[in-house]
Structures are given as structure tokens and as C-alpha cells.
Design a protein around this motif. Structure first.
Motif, PDB file in Angstrom:
ATOM      1  N   PHE A   1       0.762 -14.222  11.657  1.00  0.00           N
ATOM      2  CA  PHE A   1       0.401 -13.963  10.266  1.00  0.00           C
ATOM      3  C   PHE A   1       1.164 -14.917   9.357  1.00  0.00           C
ATOM      4  CE2 PHE A   1      -0.268 -10.046  12.550  1.00  0.00           C
ATOM      5  CZ  PHE A   1      -1.437  -9.536  12.012  1.00  0.00           C
ATOM      6  N   ARG A   2       0.506 -15.378   8.322  1.00  0.00           N
ATOM      7  CA  ARG A   2       1.178 -16.113   7.254  1.00  0.00           C
ATOM      8  C   ARG A   2       1.500 -15.087   6.174  1.00  0.00           C
ATOM      9  NH1 ARG A   2      -2.484 -19.837   5.892  1.00  0.00           N
ATOM     10  NH2 ARG A   2      -1.744 -21.309   7.426  1.00  0.00           N
ATOM     11  N   LEU A   3       2.747 -15.083   5.721  1.00  0.00           N
ATOM     12  CA  LEU A   3       3.171 -14.131   4.706  1.00  0.00           C
ATOM     13  C   LEU A   3       3.047 -14.748   3.323  1.00  0.00           C
ATOM     14  CD1 LEU A   3       6.399 -12.685   6.378  1.00  0.00           C
ATOM     15  CD2 LEU A   3       4.059 -11.855   6.542  1.00  0.00           C
ATOM     16  N   ASP A   4       2.639 -13.907   2.356  1.00  0.00           N
ATOM     17  CA  ASP A   4       2.508 -14.362   0.983  1.00  0.00           C
ATOM     18  C   ASP A   4       3.049 -13.271   0.069  1.00  0.00           C
ATOM     19  OD1 ASP A   4       1.809 -15.540  -1.429  1.00  0.00           O
ATOM     20  OD2 ASP A   4      -0.313 -15.005  -1.268  1.00  0.00           O
ATOM     21  N   THR A   5       4.010 -13.653  -0.772  1.00  0.00           N
ATOM     22  CA  THR A   5       4.551 -12.704  -1.753  1.00  0.00           C
ATOM     23  C   THR A   5       4.320 -13.210  -3.167  1.00  0.00           C
ATOM     24  OG1 THR A   5       6.716 -13.756  -1.640  1.00  0.00           O
ATOM     25  CG2 THR A   5       6.344 -11.848  -0.206  1.00  0.00           C
ATOM     26  N   GLY A   6       3.563 -14.282  -3.284  1.00  0.00           N
ATOM     27  CA  GLY A   6       3.360 -14.902  -4.584  1.00  0.00           C
ATOM     28  C   GLY A   6       2.208 -14.316  -5.379  1.00  0.00           C
ATOM     29  N   ASN A   7       1.946 -13.045  -5.230  1.00  0.00           N
ATOM     30  CA  ASN A   7       0.859 -12.436  -5.998  1.00  0.00           C
ATOM     31  C   ASN A   7       1.440 -11.662  -7.182  1.00  0.00           C
ATOM     32  OD1 ASN A   7       1.527  -9.726  -4.989  1.00  0.00           O
ATOM     33  ND2 ASN A   7       0.765 -10.510  -3.044  1.00  0.00           N
ATOM     34  N   ARG A   8       0.581 -11.196  -8.061  1.00  0.00           N
ATOM     35  CA  ARG A   8       1.031 -10.529  -9.292  1.00  0.00           C
ATOM     36  C   ARG A   8       1.780  -9.239  -9.015  1.00  0.00           C
ATOM     37  NH1 ARG A   8      -3.991 -10.288 -13.228  1.00  0.00           N
ATOM     38  NH2 ARG A   8      -3.488  -8.147 -12.738  1.00  0.00           N
ATOM     39  N   GLN A   9       1.389  -8.516  -7.985  1.00  0.00           N
ATOM     40  CA  GLN A   9       2.041  -7.241  -7.694  1.00  0.00           C
ATOM     41  C   GLN A   9       3.313  -7.409  -6.856  1.00  0.00           C
ATOM     42  OE1 GLN A   9      -1.211  -7.853  -6.810  1.00  0.00           O
ATOM     43  NE2 GLN A   9      -2.225  -6.833  -8.518  1.00  0.00           N
ATOM     44  N   ARG A  10       3.610  -8.622  -6.452  1.00  0.00           N
ATOM     45  CA  ARG A  10       4.770  -8.945  -5.610  1.00  0.00           C
ATOM     46  C   ARG A  10       4.745  -8.162  -4.306  1.00  0.00           C
ATOM     47  NH1 ARG A  10       8.296 -12.341  -6.863  1.00  0.00           N
ATOM     48  NH2 ARG A  10      10.040 -11.295  -5.883  1.00  0.00           N
ATOM     49  N   ARG A  11       3.542  -7.899  -3.840  1.00  0.00           N
ATOM     50  CA  ARG A  11       3.368  -7.238  -2.551  1.00  0.00           C
ATOM     51  C   ARG A  11       3.386  -8.286  -1.451  1.00  0.00           C
ATOM     52  NH1 ARG A  11      -1.592  -3.372  -4.256  1.00  0.00           N
ATOM     53  NH2 ARG A  11      -0.362  -1.856  -5.394  1.00  0.00           N
ATOM     54  N   ILE A  12       3.775  -7.840  -0.287  1.00  0.00           N
ATOM     55  CA  ILE A  12       3.732  -8.735   0.869  1.00  0.00           C
ATOM     56  C   ILE A  12       2.317  -8.693   1.438  1.00  0.00           C
ATOM     57  CG2 ILE A  12       4.609  -9.185   3.183  1.00  0.00           C
ATOM     58  CD1 ILE A  12       7.162  -7.658   2.302  1.00  0.00           C
ATOM     59  N   GLU A  13       1.679  -9.836   1.440  1.00  0.00           N
ATOM     60  CA  GLU A  13       0.352  -9.925   2.040  1.00  0.00           C
ATOM     61  C   GLU A  13       0.475 -10.697   3.339  1.00  0.00           C
ATOM     62  OE1 GLU A  13      -2.791 -11.090  -0.529  1.00  0.00           O
ATOM     63  OE2 GLU A  13      -2.049  -9.856  -2.184  1.00  0.00           O
ATOM     64  N   MET A  14      -0.196 -10.172   4.355  1.00  0.00           N
ATOM     65  CA  MET A  14      -0.158 -10.786   5.682  1.00  0.00           C
ATOM     66  C   MET A  14      -1.562 -11.235   6.041  1.00  0.00           C
ATOM     67  SD  MET A  14       2.366  -7.979   7.487  1.00  0.00           S
ATOM     68  CE  MET A  14       2.137  -8.647   9.102  1.00  0.00           C
ATOM     69  N   GLU A  15      -1.732 -12.544   6.189  1.00  0.00           N
ATOM     70  CA  GLU A  15      -3.022 -13.112   6.543  1.00  0.00           C
ATOM     71  C   GLU A  15      -2.949 -13.569   8.004  1.00  0.00           C
ATOM     72  OE1 GLU A  15      -5.802 -16.920   5.284  1.00  0.00           O
ATOM     73  OE2 GLU A  15      -3.726 -16.817   4.607  1.00  0.00           O
ATOM     74  N   GLN A  16      -3.765 -12.951   8.862  1.00  0.00           N
ATOM     75  CA  GLN A  16      -3.748 -13.346  10.259  1.00  0.00           C
ATOM     76  C   GLN A  16      -4.360 -14.731  10.387  1.00  0.00           C
ATOM     77  OE1 GLN A  16      -5.466 -10.626  13.088  1.00  0.00           O
ATOM     78  NE2 GLN A  16      -5.346 -12.124  14.734  1.00  0.00           N
ATOM     79  N   ILE A  17      -3.599 -15.644  11.002  1.00  0.00           N
ATOM     80  CA  ILE A  17      -4.085 -17.018  11.136  1.00  0.00           C
ATOM     81  C   ILE A  17      -4.367 -17.422  12.574  1.00  0.00           C
ATOM     82  CG2 ILE A  17      -3.009 -17.766   8.985  1.00  0.00           C
ATOM     83  CD1 ILE A  17      -0.828 -19.141  10.733  1.00  0.00           C
ATOM     84  N   ALA A  18      -3.782 -16.712  13.550  1.00  0.00           N
ATOM     85  CA  ALA A  18      -3.986 -17.124  14.939  1.00  0.00           C
ATOM     86  C   ALA A  18      -3.604 -16.008  15.901  1.00  0.00           C
ATOM     87  CB  ALA A  18      -3.160 -18.374  15.254  1.00  0.00           C
ATOM     88  N   ALA A  19      -4.102 -16.159  17.130  1.00  0.00           N
ATOM     89  CA  ALA A  19      -3.688 -15.336  18.265  1.00  0.00           C
ATOM     90  C   ALA A  19      -3.111 -16.287  19.301  1.00  0.00           C
ATOM     91  CB  ALA A  19      -4.860 -14.560  18.839  1.00  0.00           C
ATOM     92  N   VAL A  20      -1.993 -15.897  19.894  1.00  0.00           N
ATOM     93  CA  VAL A  20      -1.274 -16.771  20.821  1.00  0.00           C
ATOM     94  C   VAL A  20      -1.155 -16.104  22.177  1.00  0.00           C
ATOM     95  CG1 VAL A  20       0.957 -17.879  21.273  1.00  0.00           C
ATOM     96  CG2 VAL A  20       0.095 -17.749  18.940  1.00  0.00           C
TER      97      VAL A  20
ATOM     98  N   THR B   1      11.929  -9.768  -0.643  1.00  0.00           N
ATOM     99  CA  THR B   1      10.889 -10.775  -0.474  1.00  0.00           C
ATOM    100  C   THR B   1      11.437 -12.189  -0.460  1.00  0.00           C
ATOM    101  OG1 THR B   1      10.439 -10.750  -2.827  1.00  0.00           O
ATOM    102  CG2 THR B   1       9.048  -9.337  -1.438  1.00  0.00           C
ATOM    103  N   GLY B   2      12.580 -12.446  -1.070  1.00  0.00           N
ATOM    104  CA  GLY B   2      13.155 -13.782  -1.068  1.00  0.00           C
ATOM    105  C   GLY B   2      13.642 -14.218   0.293  1.00  0.00           C
ATOM    106  N   ASP B   3      13.907 -13.276   1.194  1.00  0.00           N
ATOM    107  CA  ASP B   3      14.454 -13.580   2.511  1.00  0.00           C
ATOM    108  C   ASP B   3      13.394 -13.641   3.605  1.00  0.00           C
ATOM    109  OD1 ASP B   3      16.452 -12.315   0.765  1.00  0.00           O
ATOM    110  OD2 ASP B   3      17.782 -12.649   2.443  1.00  0.00           O
ATOM    111  N   LEU B   4      12.162 -13.448   3.262  1.00  0.00           N
ATOM    112  CA  LEU B   4      11.118 -13.384   4.290  1.00  0.00           C
ATOM    113  C   LEU B   4      10.767 -14.765   4.828  1.00  0.00           C
ATOM    114  CD1 LEU B   4       8.647 -10.783   2.751  1.00  0.00           C
ATOM    115  CD2 LEU B   4      10.271 -10.454   4.601  1.00  0.00           C
ATOM    116  N   PRO B   5      10.470 -14.825   6.115  1.00  0.00           N
ATOM    117  CA  PRO B   5       9.996 -16.092   6.678  1.00  0.00           C
ATOM    118  C   PRO B   5       8.560 -16.351   6.225  1.00  0.00           C
ATOM    119  CG  PRO B   5       9.895 -14.361   8.315  1.00  0.00           C
ATOM    120  CD  PRO B   5      10.555 -13.766   7.095  1.00  0.00           C
ATOM    121  N   GLU B   6       8.093 -17.548   6.459  1.00  0.00           N
ATOM    122  CA  GLU B   6       6.720 -17.895   6.090  1.00  0.00           C
ATOM    123  C   GLU B   6       5.704 -17.308   7.066  1.00  0.00           C
ATOM    124  OE1 GLU B   6       4.073 -21.877   5.074  1.00  0.00           O
ATOM    125  OE2 GLU B   6       6.230 -22.065   5.389  1.00  0.00           O
TER     126      GLU B   6
END
Length: 134
Positions: free
Chosen positions: A20-39, A2-7
């Protein structure tokens, strides 16, 4: 990992990507992907998703990705054409040394028409360039 993942993560699809915006800052240290746009790469259109507004950082990263993707696709297109030249040479060798009469019967008309069409376009484009340069 998770330390090497892009934003941001870009899921490639026809004509573009989902961003997608990636987030690993949650309690379970899971990778969460939030879709932010379509290109759409061809038009450059960026559609924010989920009623959100893109930040300047989002937009800058998306614009950088679009430019990089266009350059990659252009390079691949030229590479594909050069591979086609190689494949044509291999086809010539196959027709001359390995193909049976039935094999040749199956492919000859299609190959001749495609080669004629390609030759016509290439000759016309070459003549246009020579006239333009003259």
C-alpha cells in the motif's frame, strides 16, 4: 503520528504481502492506504494492482522489502530449528522425570518415528558433505 509514517505499508500474507502507498495529505488528515501491488516473496513476482504501473521508487522499495523479508524469514527458520533442539531437550527431561505411563504411550511412537526420520536425513546429509569435502 502521521509525520512518522513510511511512504509504503506491507501487509504480510502467506508467501508475500500486499503493498500500500500511504497518503496523509488530504483535508481530513486521515491515513489513506492505496493498494498498489501484490508480492510473492518466494518467486519475487510483483503484480501491480488496479491497472496502475509501478514507479521506479515503488519498485525499488518493493525490491528492498523482498530482500529484507527473505533475510528475516531465513533467520527465523534457523532460530526455529534451534528452538526445536531446546524443545527436544525439554521433552527428554519431561519423559524422564514427569511423564506418566499413559503420557508416554500417547507420544512414544510419533516421537520415535519423527526422530528416526530426522536422524536418517541428518546422517545422509552429513555423509554427503563429508564426501564432497574429501
Amino acid at each position: 503520528m502521521t509525520g512518522d509514517l513510511p511512504e509504503y505499508y506491507f501487509r504480510i500474507r502467506d508467501n508475500g504481502a500486499l503493498v500500500f502507498r500511504l497518503d496523509t495529505g488530504n483535508r481530513q488528515r486521515r491515513i489513506e492506504m492505496e493498494q498498489i501491488a501484490a508480492v510473492n516473496v518466494r518467486s519475487g513476482e510483483v503484480k501491480p494492482q488496479g491497472g496502475r504501473a509501478l514507479t521506479e521508487a515503488d519498485r525499488a522499495e518493493i525490491d528492498r522489502w523482498i530482500a529484507d523479508r527473505k533475510a528475516l524469514l531465513e533467520a527465523r527458520e534457523v532460530d526455529d530449528i534451534l528452538r526445536t533442539v531446546d524443545h527436544m531437550n525439554l521433552t527428554t527431561q519431561w519423559a524422564q522425570s514427569q511423564a506418566s505411563a499413559d503420557d508416554l504411550e500417547m507420544v512414544t511412537d510419533a516421537l520415535l518415528l519423527a526422530m528416526h526420520d530426522l536422524r536418517t536425513v541428518l546422517v545422509r546429509k552429513k555423509a554427503d558433505r563429508l564426501l564432497k569435502d574429501a
